[in-house]
Design a protein around this motif. Sequence first.
Motif, PDB file in Angstrom:
ATOM      1  N   GLU A 172       0.837  -1.338  -0.149  1.00  0.00           N
ATOM      2  CA  GLU A 172       0.087   0.099   0.120  1.00  0.00           C
ATOM      3  C   GLU A 172       1.012   1.402   0.010  1.00  0.00           C
ATOM      4  OE1 GLU A 172      -2.891   0.460  -0.911  1.00  0.00           O
ATOM      5  OE2 GLU A 172      -3.070   2.540  -0.551  1.00  0.00           O
ATOM      6  N   GLU A 173       1.793   1.194   0.596  1.00  0.00           N
ATOM      7  CA  GLU A 173       2.836   2.414   0.915  1.00  0.00           C
ATOM      8  C   GLU A 173       3.367   2.611  -0.360  1.00  0.00           C
ATOM      9  OE1 GLU A 173       5.943   2.808   3.723  1.00  0.00           O
ATOM     10  OE2 GLU A 173       6.221   0.682   3.577  1.00  0.00           O
ATOM     11  N   ALA A 174       3.891   1.516  -1.054  1.00  0.00           N
ATOM     12  CA  ALA A 174       4.578   1.474  -2.301  1.00  0.00           C
ATOM     13  C   ALA A 174       3.827   2.087  -3.498  1.00  0.00           C
ATOM     14  CB  ALA A 174       4.969  -0.036  -2.806  1.00  0.00           C
ATOM     15  N   ARG A 175       2.465   1.587  -3.372  1.00  0.00           N
ATOM     16  CA  ARG A 175       1.573   2.043  -4.301  1.00  0.00           C
ATOM     17  C   ARG A 175       1.206   3.601  -4.380  1.00  0.00           C
ATOM     18  NH1 ARG A 175      -3.316   3.395  -5.057  1.00  0.00           N
ATOM     19  NH2 ARG A 175      -3.887   3.465  -2.760  1.00  0.00           N
ATOM     20  N   GLU A 185       7.250  16.091 -12.566  1.00  0.00           N
ATOM     21  CA  GLU A 185       7.451  16.357 -13.667  1.00  0.00           C
ATOM     22  C   GLU A 185       8.781  16.243 -14.298  1.00  0.00           C
ATOM     23  OE1 GLU A 185       6.413  20.633 -14.004  1.00  0.00           O
ATOM     24  OE2 GLU A 185       4.535  20.128 -13.687  1.00  0.00           O
ATOM     25  N   SER A 186       9.690  15.918 -13.380  1.00  0.00           N
ATOM     26  CA  SER A 186      10.941  15.793 -13.811  1.00  0.00           C
ATOM     27  C   SER A 186      11.713  14.276 -13.086  1.00  0.00           C
ATOM     28  CB  SER A 186      11.857  16.968 -13.440  1.00  0.00           C
ATOM     29  OG  SER A 186      12.243  17.010 -12.149  1.00  0.00           O
ATOM     30  N   ALA A 187      12.835  13.991 -13.684  1.00  0.00           N
ATOM     31  CA  ALA A 187      13.484  12.594 -13.113  1.00  0.00           C
ATOM     32  C   ALA A 187      14.254  13.081 -11.681  1.00  0.00           C
ATOM     33  CB  ALA A 187      14.616  12.512 -14.318  1.00  0.00           C
ATOM     34  N   GLN A 188      14.765  14.385 -11.764  1.00  0.00           N
ATOM     35  CA  GLN A 188      15.487  14.799 -10.651  1.00  0.00           C
ATOM     36  C   GLN A 188      14.171  14.867  -9.547  1.00  0.00           C
ATOM     37  OE1 GLN A 188      18.609  15.643 -10.490  1.00  0.00           O
ATOM     38  NE2 GLN A 188      18.155  15.178  -8.415  1.00  0.00           N
ATOM     39  N   ASP A 189      12.985  15.311  -9.722  1.00  0.00           N
ATOM     40  CA  ASP A 189      12.034  15.342  -8.662  1.00  0.00           C
ATOM     41  C   ASP A 189      11.764  14.005  -8.133  1.00  0.00           C
ATOM     42  OD1 ASP A 189      11.915  18.011  -8.676  1.00  0.00           O
ATOM     43  OD2 ASP A 189      10.106  18.120  -9.924  1.00  0.00           O
ATOM     44  N   ILE A 190      11.626  12.802  -9.034  1.00  0.00           N
ATOM     45  CA  ILE A 190      11.510  11.471  -8.865  1.00  0.00           C
ATOM     46  C   ILE A 190      12.422  10.859  -7.956  1.00  0.00           C
ATOM     47  CG2 ILE A 190      10.686   9.306  -9.822  1.00  0.00           C
ATOM     48  CD1 ILE A 190       9.132  10.965 -11.938  1.00  0.00           C
ATOM     49  N   THR A 191      13.630  11.204  -8.463  1.00  0.00           N
ATOM     50  CA  THR A 191      14.898  10.556  -7.735  1.00  0.00           C
ATOM     51  C   THR A 191      14.744  10.984  -6.286  1.00  0.00           C
ATOM     52  OG1 THR A 191      16.159  10.672  -9.854  1.00  0.00           O
ATOM     53  CG2 THR A 191      17.411  10.011  -7.804  1.00  0.00           C
ATOM     54  N   GLN A 244      12.228   8.403   0.379  1.00  0.00           N
ATOM     55  CA  GLN A 244      11.451   7.221   0.902  1.00  0.00           C
ATOM     56  C   GLN A 244      12.215   6.043   1.313  1.00  0.00           C
ATOM     57  OE1 GLN A 244       7.839   6.860   0.613  1.00  0.00           O
ATOM     58  NE2 GLN A 244       8.036   9.053   0.470  1.00  0.00           N
ATOM     59  N   ILE A 245      13.154   5.972   0.568  1.00  0.00           N
ATOM     60  CA  ILE A 245      14.160   4.780   0.777  1.00  0.00           C
ATOM     61  C   ILE A 245      15.154   5.141   2.276  1.00  0.00           C
ATOM     62  CG2 ILE A 245      16.359   3.332   0.109  1.00  0.00           C
ATOM     63  CD1 ILE A 245      13.585   2.401  -0.949  1.00  0.00           C
ATOM     64  N   ARG A 246      15.490   6.231   2.445  1.00  0.00           N
ATOM     65  CA  ARG A 246      16.155   6.783   3.518  1.00  0.00           C
ATOM     66  C   ARG A 246      15.319   6.601   4.762  1.00  0.00           C
ATOM     67  NH1 ARG A 246      17.816  11.649   1.427  1.00  0.00           N
ATOM     68  NH2 ARG A 246      19.668  10.813   0.466  1.00  0.00           N
ATOM     69  N   ILE A 284      12.814   4.297   4.857  1.00  0.00           N
ATOM     70  CA  ILE A 284      12.586   2.831   5.199  1.00  0.00           C
ATOM     71  C   ILE A 284      13.739   1.932   5.544  1.00  0.00           C
ATOM     72  CG2 ILE A 284      11.697   0.767   3.922  1.00  0.00           C
ATOM     73  CD1 ILE A 284      10.014   2.617   2.018  1.00  0.00           C
ATOM     74  N   LEU A 285      14.901   2.238   4.648  1.00  0.00           N
ATOM     75  CA  LEU A 285      16.115   1.555   4.939  1.00  0.00           C
ATOM     76  C   LEU A 285      17.112   2.371   5.015  1.00  0.00           C
ATOM     77  CD1 LEU A 285      16.402  -1.293   2.104  1.00  0.00           C
ATOM     78  CD2 LEU A 285      15.833  -1.561   4.544  1.00  0.00           C
ATOM     79  N   PRO A 286      17.301   2.866   6.227  1.00  0.00           N
ATOM     80  CA  PRO A 286      18.470   4.032   6.163  1.00  0.00           C
ATOM     81  C   PRO A 286      19.843   3.292   5.834  1.00  0.00           C
ATOM     82  CG  PRO A 286      17.508   3.988   8.523  1.00  0.00           C
ATOM     83  CD  PRO A 286      16.680   2.797   7.515  1.00  0.00           C
ATOM     84  N   GLU A 287      20.221   2.100   6.419  1.00  0.00           N
ATOM     85  CA  GLU A 287      21.441   1.633   5.968  1.00  0.00           C
ATOM     86  C   GLU A 287      21.803   1.248   4.542  1.00  0.00           C
ATOM     87  OE1 GLU A 287      18.869   0.256   7.577  1.00  0.00           O
ATOM     88  OE2 GLU A 287      18.647  -1.568   7.450  1.00  0.00           O
ATOM     89  N   ALA A 288      20.600   1.156   3.714  1.00  0.00           N
ATOM     90  CA  ALA A 288      20.663   0.785   2.315  1.00  0.00           C
ATOM     91  C   ALA A 288      21.574   1.765   1.694  1.00  0.00           C
ATOM     92  CB  ALA A 288      19.423   0.530   1.787  1.00  0.00           C
ATOM     93  N   LEU A 289      21.229   3.203   1.840  1.00  0.00           N
ATOM     94  CA  LEU A 289      22.064   4.478   1.585  1.00  0.00           C
ATOM     95  C   LEU A 289      23.382   4.469   2.183  1.00  0.00           C
ATOM     96  CD1 LEU A 289      19.157   6.612   0.829  1.00  0.00           C
ATOM     97  CD2 LEU A 289      20.453   5.223  -1.096  1.00  0.00           C
TER      98      LEU A 289
END
Length: 582
Positions: free
Chosen positions: A546-549, A559-565, A571-573, A575-580
């Motif tokens: 549900e949160e991924a959706r 509108e832009s790749a930068q915004d999406i990135t 989001q990942i920071r 959920i998974l702080p250690e991944a980054l």
Amino acid sequence: MEIKRGVAVSPGVAIGPAWVLDTEEVRIGERFIATGTYPEEIERFDRAVQAAANEARQIQKTVSERLGEQYGAIFGAHAALIEDPNLRQEVAAQIRDHSFTAEYALSRVIRRRAKILAGLNDRILADRQSDLFDIEKRLLRQLVGQRQAQLQKLSEAAILLAHDLAPSETAQLDRQHVLAFATEAGGRTSHTAIVANALGIPAVVGLGPFLTDVSGGDLVIVDGNRGLLILDPDAETLERYRQAQAAQAGHERELIELRDLPAITRDGVRILLLGNIEFPEEAAQILERGADGVGLYRTEFLYLGRKEDPTEQEHFQAYLKVLRQLPGKPIVIRTLDIGADKFRSAVEPPAQERNPFLGVRSLRLCLHNKSLFRVQLRAILRASAFGDVRIMFPMVSTLAELREAKLLLHDVMDELNEEQVPFNPQIPVGTMIEVPSAALIADLLAKEVNFFSIGTNDLIQYVLAADRTNENVAYLYNASDPAVLRLIEQVVRAAERHGIPVNVCGEMGAEPMYAFVLIGLGLRQLSTPPSAIPELKRLIRSITVEEARRAAQAALQMESAQDITNYLRDQIRRILPEALAV
Ligand code: PEP
Ligand code: MG
């Protein structure tokens, strides 16, 4: 210390001496000679000077006769540069004072001189740099020639630095000795990058020019996590990276513990995690990393480094090797995807092509060369009698192409039936969606296949018209681009409407932030390099569908790749702080 930034394509950190490979020869640094042996080393250099100067004079003579003296004079000047007493004096001092080898001493002196010329802000003098590198090559060829035997094979662990590496060269790298590699050219999803990942060699590509700043034997660091090449690191950086190496090993051990746990989201949705392989030997990795099967077997690697095409039996044996290692697991065998950047020499397209990525590549090449294609189809079908084999066609761009491929498959089935050779007549048949036209007609294709697999590596390059191997357009080649997300969503909806499973087998799915958005877009399976699977399991076990959706819906509005990135990173920071952090 100098830090160069490129594209991280294969994770891990390596610290070691540089092994510089350029297009013409290998310059290698055994950096030091035994103390006290410098008189012999200087003599060796003198002999090389003599031989290189003679060679240049010989060329001067030939060129003068053929083209006129003014052209020959260029090589006369090279001979004079080679014999320059100041050069000899500087190199000899380096050998004597630092116990450097002649090659390494020469390389250092030439680089110092080239840097001075480059800094003079004078075009004509700056151009003289190329003369310097030319005479360096001549001298090195002489020096290296005396040690050819030692150069046959890298005998000590080193970091390979090159302008570019072909996928076939990469695949033949000696893993024992190549700690990592870094190249000036190349892009994120070039096949060179994919092979590096398969071999587990940390790699950074697309660094831009750096080879003139480094000599064989220099200490360098490749940071395959962040995409950095560090030349001549200072003590503090070195220490930091040594610690990072140790931490990485610990992190990997931790991830491996996730191997036997299922990839189920917090709200109970099972995600199938499959592995991409290029070589049968990698099947072991599928088990080691806890994957559910093989989602993409890139069979064209069977053609690697060969002059003759593999026989039906060789295909068959390779497939059996994979099946035997993974009993009961699904194996998606993709038919040959030769052409473009892959193995042009083994099976050539009909003519030299101006734009091979848009030319006779992949399924097109197979449909132009049906006898070649039939050999592989027979082998795949025969293997299907021994396990859960599925067949997948790459680079489908029209419905007609898909139908033609299927027709041929059925023809081969009839042939095997006549010969009473066993195979699975219900073998699932899928198509890759990696050309924009296929994505746009996904609803039509869905009626004719059992599954889809979205090849984002190619889909991104074709949607954005940005060559996946070209570092100069890497800023356009972006999985976050709104056009990419929209197309993927369209394909997923078409698959859902027709009740067929859809997978993503491009590198995009291997990055946690993209895996998250893909699950949000409706993907329930991903196929990635096996090395990415433990981390993906951890991600999946930390999120709800549900949160991924919701995140995917939010990203689709941007509108832009930068915004999406930026958004997905946040989001990942969370959920998974250690991944980054790794
Ligand atoms: C792709 O294009 O995403 C893909 C998986 O195929 P390849 O990388 O081999 O072109
Ligand atoms: Mg592809």
